[in-house]
Design a protein around this motif. Structure first.
Motif, mmCIF file in Angstrom:
data_model
loop_
_atom_site.group_PDB
_atom_site.id
_atom_site.type_symbol
_atom_site.label_atom_id
_atom_site.label_comp_id
_atom_site.label_asym_id
_atom_site.label_seq_id
_atom_site.Cartn_x
_atom_site.Cartn_y
_atom_site.Cartn_z
ATOM 1 N N GLN A 175 89.740 90.156 -14.196
ATOM 2 C CA GLN A 175 88.732 89.097 -14.494
ATOM 3 C C GLN A 175 87.650 88.530 -13.567
ATOM 4 O O GLN A 175 87.535 87.371 -13.593
ATOM 5 N N ASN A 176 87.230 89.557 -12.704
ATOM 6 C CA ASN A 176 86.305 89.093 -11.803
ATOM 7 C C ASN A 176 84.639 89.386 -12.217
ATOM 8 O O ASN A 176 84.450 90.662 -12.324
ATOM 9 N N LEU A 177 84.072 88.348 -12.532
ATOM 10 C CA LEU A 177 82.731 88.640 -13.205
ATOM 11 C C LEU A 177 81.783 89.132 -12.136
ATOM 12 O O LEU A 177 80.771 90.053 -12.505
ATOM 13 N N ALA A 178 81.679 88.878 -11.056
ATOM 14 C CA ALA A 178 80.917 89.626 -9.901
ATOM 15 C C ALA A 178 81.252 90.851 -9.768
ATOM 16 O O ALA A 178 80.194 91.708 -9.570
ATOM 17 N N ILE A 179 82.391 91.492 -9.831
ATOM 18 C CA ILE A 179 82.480 92.754 -9.721
ATOM 19 C C ILE A 179 82.022 93.424 -11.067
ATOM 20 O O ILE A 179 81.442 94.479 -10.723
#
Lengths: 94, 94
Positions: free
Chosen positions: A61-65
């Motif tokens: 749940q990592n938006l940057a990735i």
């Protein structure tokens, strides 16, 4: 700056540079319509690899990735499709 | 399998695929000695980007990141040097 945010900025910088890296190659292909020296296996693997990075981003749940590797995936996919199409065309007219 | 280790395996798979992706391009260059259609800016950016990924790995003390991105860095660097050298040579003989 605390060490954690310095680490995050370092990761973000690396991610952004790798993300924009494929843009010049795509522009090159669009301009010259030539792909003779480009390895299609390299771009097929990059497309698969960055697609799995996007899945990893979703899992964490990592938006940057998701965002950065999503763009890299799309660029790698666009280059792969271009290389395969132009390769096919150049074979036909030989 | 617990979710955390599934996430780790996904990240590892993505990392390995991206790491080996540049090998076919390097083999291609060594075999054909031709780099006309390859964007050097793409490989210069990949070299810088993966070098910063290695620094990120060192900061996070994550051996998998250091190892995988270290290999990708070396491959990208080798391709960059080859492209710049062969580009220079082809200019000289034109």
């Amino acid at each position: 700056m605390d060490p954690a945010s310095l680490t995050n900025i370092t990761g973000l910088t690396a991610g952004i540079i790798v993300t924009i890296a494929l843009i010049p190659q795509l522009i090159n292909i669009i301009r010259k319509n030539k792909v003779d020296d480009i390895s299609e296996i390299t771009y097929i693997l990059l497309t698969i690899g960055f697609f799995i990075w996007v899945i990893y981003g979703v899992m964490r749940q990592n938006l940057a990735i998701i965002f950065m590797d999503g763009i890299t995936f799309m660029l790698a996919f666009a280059i792969t499709v271009s290389v395969l199409r132009l390769r096919d065309k150049s074979k036909k007219y030989k």
